[in-house]
Scaffold this active site. Structure first.
Site, PDB file in Angstrom:
ATOM      1  N   CYS A 158       3.818  -0.204 -41.297  1.00 64.81           N
ATOM      2  CA  CYS A 158       4.233   0.737 -40.264  1.00 64.81           C
ATOM      3  C   CYS A 158       5.051  -0.045 -39.236  1.00 64.81           C
ATOM      4  O   CYS A 158       4.548  -0.987 -38.629  1.00 64.81           O
ATOM      5  CB  CYS A 158       3.031   1.403 -39.606  1.00 64.81           C
ATOM      6  SG  CYS A 158       3.543   2.416 -38.198  1.00 64.81           S
ATOM      7  N   TYR A 300      -5.677  12.093 -11.877  1.00 69.25           N
ATOM      8  CA  TYR A 300      -5.837  11.838 -13.319  1.00 69.25           C
ATOM      9  C   TYR A 300      -5.669  10.330 -13.522  1.00 69.25           C
ATOM     10  O   TYR A 300      -4.782   9.863 -14.238  1.00 69.25           O
ATOM     11  CB  TYR A 300      -4.797  12.610 -14.146  1.00 69.25           C
ATOM     12  CG  TYR A 300      -4.735  14.085 -13.830  1.00 69.25           C
ATOM     13  CD1 TYR A 300      -5.576  14.979 -14.480  1.00 69.25           C
ATOM     14  CD2 TYR A 300      -3.858  14.582 -12.863  1.00 69.25           C
ATOM     15  CE1 TYR A 300      -5.530  16.335 -14.189  1.00 69.25           C
ATOM     16  CE2 TYR A 300      -3.813  15.934 -12.569  1.00 69.25           C
ATOM     17  CZ  TYR A 300      -4.647  16.809 -13.229  1.00 69.25           C
ATOM     18  OH  TYR A 300      -4.595  18.147 -12.938  1.00 69.25           O
ATOM     19  N   GLU A 321     -10.551  11.248 -11.370  1.00 63.89           N
ATOM     20  CA  GLU A 321     -10.547  11.203 -12.838  1.00 63.89           C
ATOM     21  C   GLU A 321     -11.847  11.823 -13.333  1.00 63.89           C
ATOM     22  O   GLU A 321     -12.910  11.564 -12.790  1.00 63.89           O
ATOM     23  CB  GLU A 321     -10.415   9.734 -13.288  1.00 63.89           C
ATOM     24  CG  GLU A 321     -10.831   9.425 -14.701  1.00 63.89           C
ATOM     25  CD  GLU A 321      -9.981  10.121 -15.771  1.00 63.89           C
ATOM     26  OE1 GLU A 321      -8.752  10.114 -15.651  1.00 63.89           O
ATOM     27  OE2 GLU A 321     -10.589  10.689 -16.709  1.00 63.89           O
ATOM     28  N   ASP A 369      -0.688  12.295 -13.198  1.00 66.84           N
ATOM     29  CA  ASP A 369      -0.409  11.944 -14.589  1.00 66.84           C
ATOM     30  C   ASP A 369      -1.362  12.743 -15.482  1.00 66.84           C
ATOM     31  O   ASP A 369      -2.255  12.193 -16.108  1.00 66.84           O
ATOM     32  CB  ASP A 369      -0.645  10.415 -14.737  1.00 66.84           C
ATOM     33  CG  ASP A 369      -0.279   9.893 -16.110  1.00 66.84           C
ATOM     34  OD1 ASP A 369       0.274  10.655 -16.914  1.00 66.84           O
ATOM     35  OD2 ASP A 369      -0.552   8.700 -16.368  1.00 66.84           O
ATOM     36  N   CYS A 396       3.769  13.536 -20.467  1.00 66.29           N
ATOM     37  CA  CYS A 396       4.200  13.299 -21.845  1.00 66.29           C
ATOM     38  C   CYS A 396       4.551  14.638 -22.494  1.00 66.29           C
ATOM     39  O   CYS A 396       4.760  14.715 -23.699  1.00 66.29           O
ATOM     40  CB  CYS A 396       3.111  12.578 -22.642  1.00 66.29           C
ATOM     41  SG  CYS A 396       1.592  13.497 -22.722  1.00 66.29           S
TER      42      CYS A 396
HETATM   43  N1  SAH Z   1      -3.051   7.624 -15.074  1.00 67.56           N
HETATM   44  C1  SAH Z   1      -3.785   7.014 -16.142  1.00 67.56           C
HETATM   45  C2  SAH Z   1      -4.378   8.009 -17.149  1.00 67.56           C
HETATM   46  C3  SAH Z   1      -3.512   9.124 -17.598  1.00 67.56           C
HETATM   47  S1  SAH Z   1      -4.124  10.042 -18.982  1.00 67.56           S
HETATM   48  C4  SAH Z   1      -2.954   5.955 -16.823  1.00 67.56           C
HETATM   49  O1  SAH Z   1      -1.750   5.853 -16.589  1.00 67.56           O
HETATM   50  O2  SAH Z   1      -3.478   5.188 -17.627  1.00 67.56           O
HETATM   51  C5  SAH Z   1      -4.757  11.499 -18.248  1.00 67.56           C
HETATM   52  C6  SAH Z   1      -6.145  11.331 -17.674  1.00 67.56           C
HETATM   53  O3  SAH Z   1      -6.508  12.593 -17.078  1.00 67.56           O
HETATM   54  C7  SAH Z   1      -7.230  11.014 -18.681  1.00 67.56           C
HETATM   55  O4  SAH Z   1      -7.896   9.843 -18.269  1.00 67.56           O
HETATM   56  C8  SAH Z   1      -8.172  12.229 -18.632  1.00 67.56           C
HETATM   57  O5  SAH Z   1      -9.535  11.883 -18.765  1.00 67.56           O
HETATM   58  C9  SAH Z   1      -7.904  12.780 -17.251  1.00 67.56           C
HETATM   59  N2  SAH Z   1      -8.156  14.226 -17.040  1.00 67.56           N
HETATM   60  C10 SAH Z   1      -7.880  15.236 -17.886  1.00 67.56           C
HETATM   61  N3  SAH Z   1      -8.158  16.422 -17.315  1.00 67.56           N
HETATM   62  C11 SAH Z   1      -8.614  16.171 -16.068  1.00 67.56           C
HETATM   63  C12 SAH Z   1      -9.058  16.986 -14.973  1.00 67.56           C
HETATM   64  N4  SAH Z   1      -9.081  18.303 -15.079  1.00 67.56           N
HETATM   65  N5  SAH Z   1      -9.429  16.380 -13.829  1.00 67.56           N
HETATM   66  C13 SAH Z   1      -9.405  15.019 -13.723  1.00 67.56           C
HETATM   67  N6  SAH Z   1      -9.010  14.199 -14.716  1.00 67.56           N
HETATM   68  C14 SAH Z   1      -8.615  14.749 -15.876  1.00 67.56           C
END
Ligand code: SAH
Length: 442
Positions: A158, A300, A321, A369, A396
């Site tokens: 891959c 997040y 989070e 995010d 994303c």
């Molecule tokens: N900002 C971080 C993670 C982004 S991924 C980085 O860059 O690494 C998105 C994150 O949102 C995940 O960790 C997921 O657990 C969290 N998440 C998803 N739905 C959520 C919600 N309703 N409230 C709080 N966190 C949430």
């Protein structure tokens, strides 16, 4: 309307969001995977829906000059990549135009998407790869599913996975076939997939997903892996109930991103492309934080990556989070880096942020995010109530981001920049960072 099953010739007009060619035939839209705009192709409808159809290319009559030979011999069957048949410049342009379309149609803004920031060498970039395994005629193979199916496409190498992930895959397959040949395994495999995670110094953690309670000849597997993988850090198994059992080493990867160290447990989220991730975080933080006295909300926040990197350039960081394990990681990462101006709250953003707002929280900047589905309206309202000057939205999934952008504009935060990053080279996916600035009242 009836459509002939026979083939016909058409010219591809554009690319769809999944990287497939689009043409029109007898008044309907036809999606043609692996066909490029401007190409004349002979195609055959293979799936007819009410409003549109899917077709396959029978013959490439006039190829595009943007077409290249895919580096991977499995490309046309494997569901992992979607864009290896176009030059890298075309991949980047295709992603920029896709975001532009979302901005125009969904966000309802005239804002131009900036050119996508890509990689010098857009290969071997994934720090996490999940290989599927299956038995095909009594032999074990590893690879990925065909698009939209659970049919395994065995893959030799891959090219978006790391070299050590490929070496690990070879060792796992060798061990499975050794167990089959010696009769220790019969007709079933003890795992249905495995994941490799690596850091930038090449250390590797292997997580095997068990389908049965026992892993036969585990010593043999570890021996094979030690022979093939230079920096094997850990081998562990996980069962249906997410119970992790360590067979070898320690399951904690250490990673340094923009000068901050992070510890990753096997299931913590981390962006899959370190190089592009660093550029994206640096950009997002620069867009959000403009002063050392800024209060930043990292919504997040996962294991605290963005907030902890930003902590050095602002007064206070508040992370939110919902995954409690990730919040524990974030707090531990803060302590490990001696960062004392960052706090992390565990819970749903929909619940925690309005509560903090009710307590009088004010922020200068918010970086959010969220997962693919975007942010809940309640969250967007609460963000606006903290009265930030700037909101930076990492996504994303540009379509849900564009939907949320329209809501933010309505609430007095028009979008001022859209900067995409090629986090997922060779696929149709893209990461987009949008900046919103509070409208001045004049
Ligand atoms: N900002 C971080 C993670 C982004 S991924 C980085 O860059 O690494 C998105 C994150 O949102 C995940 O960790 C997921 O657990 C969290 N998440 C998803 N739905 C959520 C919600 N309703 N409230 C709080 N966190 C949430």
């Amino acid at each position: 309307m009836s459509h002939s099953v026979t083939s016909f010739v058409c010219t591809i007009e554009s690319l769809g969001f999944s990287g497939e060619g689009i043409c029109r035939h007898e008044g309907q839209v036809v999606f043609v995977p692996h066909a490029l705009p401007g190409e004349t192709v002979e195609i055959q409808i293979i799936k007819q829906r009410k409003q549109f159809a899917f077709a396959m290319v029978l013959q490439l009559i006039h190829p595009s000059k943007e077409r290249v030979q895919p580096i991977c011999s499995h490309f046309y069957r494997c569901g992992g990549c979607a864009a290896q048949h176009m030059t890298y410049e075309t991949q980047l342009l295709f992603k920029q135009l896709g975001i532009q379309e979302n901005l125009r149609r969904i966000a309802n803004t005239a804002l131009q998407a900036k050119p996508v920031i890509g990689m010098d060498i857009p290969l071997n970039y994934r720090n996490k790869t999940t290989w599927k395994v299956a038995l095909i005629k009594d032999t074990a193979f590893a690879g990925f599913f065909a698009p939209g199916s659970h049919e395994l496409v065995p893959v030799d190498t891959c090219y978006i996975a790391s070299e050590s992930s490929n070496q690990t895959k070879n060792a796992v397959v060798r061990w499975l076939n050794h167990c089959l040949k010696t009769g220790i395994l019969q007709n079933t495999l003890p795992i249905d997939q495995f994941t490799t995670r690596t850091n930038q110094s090449g250390e590797l953690v292997l997580i095997l997903q068990l389908t049965s309670s026992e892993l036969p000849l585990a010593d043999e597997l570890i021996h094979q892996l030690q022979q093939s993988v230079q920096k094997l850090l850990c081998v562990c198994t996980v069962n249906d109930c997410k119970r992790v059992q360590v067979l070898y080493g320690q399951p904690l990867l250490k990673e340094s991103v923009l000068g901050v160290s992070f510890q990753l447990s096997p299931f913590s989220f981390f962006q899959v492309n370190y190089k592009v991730c660093e550029q994206m975080y640096a950009y997002a933080i620069k867009q959000a934080v403009t002063d050392h006295n800024d209060v930043l909300i990292d919504l997040y926040s996962g294991i605290g990556t963005i907030g902890l990197i930003a902590a050095g350039s602002c007064k206070k960081v508040i992370g939110i989070e919902r995954n409690e394990g990730a919040v524990l990681d974030a707090r531990q990462n803060a302590a490990m880096n001696q960062i004392s101006n960052a706090v992390f709250h565990a819970g749903e953003a929909e619940a925690i942020l309005p509560r903090l707002v009710a307590g009088g929280l004010h922020a200068d900047a918010v970086i959010l995010d969220p997962p693919r589905k975007g942010a809940h309206r309640k969250v967007l309202e609460a963000i606006v109530q903290t009265q930030p000057q700037r909101i930076v939205y990492i996504s994303c999934h540009p379509a849900s981001q564009a939907r949320d952008a329209a809501v933010l504009a309505e609430m007095g935060y028009p979008a001022v920049a859209s900067q995409p990053f090629d986090m997922f080279c060779q696929t149709a996916e893209v990461e987009n960072v949008m900046t919103f600035v509070k409208k001045s009242v004049d």
